[in-house]
Design an enzyme around this catalytic site. Structure first.
Site, PDB file in Angstrom:
ATOM      1  N   LYS A   1       0.834  -1.201   0.000  1.00  0.00           N
ATOM      2  CA  LYS A   1       0.000   0.000   0.000  1.00  0.00           C
ATOM      3  C   LYS A   1       0.872   1.256   0.000  1.00  0.00           C
ATOM      4  O   LYS A   1       2.054   1.204   0.354  1.00  0.00           O
ATOM      5  CB  LYS A   1      -0.952  -0.010   1.194  1.00  0.00           C
TER       6      LYS A   1
ATOM      7  N   LYS B   1       7.844   0.767   0.249  1.00  0.00           N
ATOM      8  CA  LYS B   1       8.270  -0.044  -0.900  1.00  0.00           C
ATOM      9  C   LYS B   1       9.606   0.428  -1.459  1.00  0.00           C
ATOM     10  O   LYS B   1      10.465  -0.377  -1.798  1.00  0.00           O
ATOM     11  CB  LYS B   1       7.206  -0.002  -1.996  1.00  0.00           C
TER      12      LYS B   1
ATOM     13  N   LYS C   1       5.733   9.604  -8.844  1.00  0.00           N
ATOM     14  CA  LYS C   1       6.473  10.442  -7.886  1.00  0.00           C
ATOM     15  C   LYS C   1       7.981  10.379  -8.147  1.00  0.00           C
ATOM     16  O   LYS C   1       8.730  11.212  -7.642  1.00  0.00           O
ATOM     17  CB  LYS C   1       6.196   9.989  -6.447  1.00  0.00           C
TER      18      LYS C   1
ATOM     19  N   ASP D   1      -1.524   1.500  -6.174  1.00  0.00           N
ATOM     20  CA  ASP D   1      -2.920   1.410  -6.612  1.00  0.00           C
ATOM     21  C   ASP D   1      -3.151   0.140  -7.418  1.00  0.00           C
ATOM     22  O   ASP D   1      -2.667   0.018  -8.542  1.00  0.00           O
ATOM     23  CB  ASP D   1      -3.263   2.646  -7.446  1.00  0.00           C
TER      24      ASP D   1
END
Length: 299
Positions: free
Chosen positions: A41, A46, A72, A159
Site C-alpha cells: 500500500k 516499498k 512520484k 494502486d
C-alpha cells in the site's frame, strides 16, 4: 429498445470478469535476469525496501537494475542521492523520438553500481502509468541494457487498479509484498494477492511472500499468512535509522555501523540470498473483505 434500457456489457477477460487481460509482446520478455516486483500500500516503504534490497543484491556481487514505476519518481533517490530525470521526461524532450536517446540519458548509476531508472508517469488524472512502464522496458531492450543484468527490481505504485500496477507483472518472476503489522497494510496485501493471482493465470509471475516492514511485532502478519497460506520472508523493525537514511538520501548500507543498523543490513542480505536462490511459488487464498475484517478486526 432504447440504449438506456439495455444491460451493460460484461467484459470477461482471462484474468476475471470486468477485466481485459493484455498479453505481453514476446519481444519484450526480459531474458537472463531474475525479475522481482515489489508491491504494497502507499507509504508502506516499498521504495526503502526496494533500494536496500537492490543494495543487498549488489553486495552479493549481482548486477542490479532498479526501475521505479511511480509517477512520484522517488524510488531510487537513496541509491543515487538525487531525484533523477524520468523516462517520460526525457522522451518529452526529444518529442518522443526514442531513437535519439542514449543510455546515459535515462539510466543512472547508484550505490555500489546499482543501475537506476525512474519510469515516471503522466500528470495526475491524465494517463496510464502502464504505458510508461512498457516504454521503459522497450528502451532498455533496444539499448541492450538488460543483457548484462542479473537482477531487475520493479518498485511499483500502490494502486491495484492502475495499469502501472499491472504492467510489471508481465515481466516479473516473483512478486514481493511489503506490509506492516496493522489492519490497513494487511488489508491492502490481501487485495494485492488477489490481483497478482488473477494475473498469474496468463503471466509467469508468482507470489514469493511478504516483508513485515516498520513493525515491532509480526503477530498479525503471521496470523494472516497462516490463514491464507502465505509466507513472511523477512522482518524489518521500526528503526529511526531507516527514517534518517531517507533524510540523508542514503541506503542503510551507507549509514553508521550501529548495532541495529548492522542487523537490518544482514536481514536484507538474507532476503536477497533467499530470493536469488529461489522461493517456492505460492498460491494463497485471499480472504473476502468481510472475512479479513473479522480475522483482524477488534471489538
Amino acid at each position: 429498445m432504447s440504449p438506456l434500457d439495455r444491460a451493460p456489457p460484461v467484459l470477461k477477460g482471462e484474468d476475471g470478469e470486468g477485466s481485459v487481460q493484455v498479453h505481453q509482446d514476446a519481444s519484450m520478455k526480459i531474458e537472463g535476469a531474475k525479475v522481482f516486483s515489489v508491491y504494497g500500500k502507499g507509504g508502506i516503504g516499498k521504495s526503502t525496501t526496494s533500494s536496500n534490497l537492490s543494495a543487498a543484491f549488489s553486495k552479493l556481487g549481482k548486477r542490479v537494475l532498479q526501475i521505479g514505476c511511480d509517477p512520484k519518481h522517488d524510488s531510487t533517490f537513496t541509491l543515487t542521492g538525487s531525484l533523477v530525470p524520468t523516462v517520460i521526461d526525457i522522451l518529452k524532450e526529444v518529442d518522443f523520438h526514442a531513437e535519439e536517446l542514449r543510455p546515459e540519458d535515462f539510466v543512472f548509476e547508484g550505490y555500489n553500481g546499482v543501475m537506476c531508472v525512474e519510469a515516471g508517469g503522466p500528470p495526475a488524472g491524465t494517463g496510464c502509468g502502464g504505458y510508461v512502464v512498457g516504454q521503459t522496458v522497450k528502451l532498455l531492450k533496444q539499448h541492450h541494457l538488460l543483457e548484462d543484468t542479473d537482477v531487475v527490481i520493479f518498485d511499483v505504485l500502490g494502486d491495484v487498479v492502475c495499469g502501472g500496477f499491472a504492467a510489471p507483472l508481465q515481466h516479473a518472476d516473483r512478486a514481493l509484498i511489503v506490509t506492516a503489522n496493522d489492519f490497513d497494510s494487511i488489508y491492502a496485501m490481501n487485495r494485492i494477492i488477489a490481483a497478482v493471482q488473477a494475473k498469474s493465470k496468463n503471466y509467469s509471475v508468482r507470489l514469493a511472500g511478504c516483508v513485515a516492514n516498520r513493525s515491532h511485532q509480526t503477530d498479525e502478519v503471521d496470523r494472516y499468512c497462516d490463514t491464507v497460506g502465505f509466507t513472511r520472508l523477512a522482518h524489518m523493525p521500526d528503526l529511526d535509522a531507516i527514517r534518517r537514511s531517507r533524510l540523508k538520501k542514503k541506503t542503510l548500507f551507507e549509514m553508521e555501523d550501529a548495532e541495529d543498523v548492522v542487523q537490518v543490513r544482514k536481514e536484507y542480505v538474507r532476503l536477497a540470498e533467499a530470493l536469488w536462490n529461489g522461493t517456492e511459488p505460492l498460491a494463497p487464498a485471499p480472504l473476502p473483505d468481510r472475512e479479513i475484517f473479522e480475522l483482524l478486526g477488534f471489538d
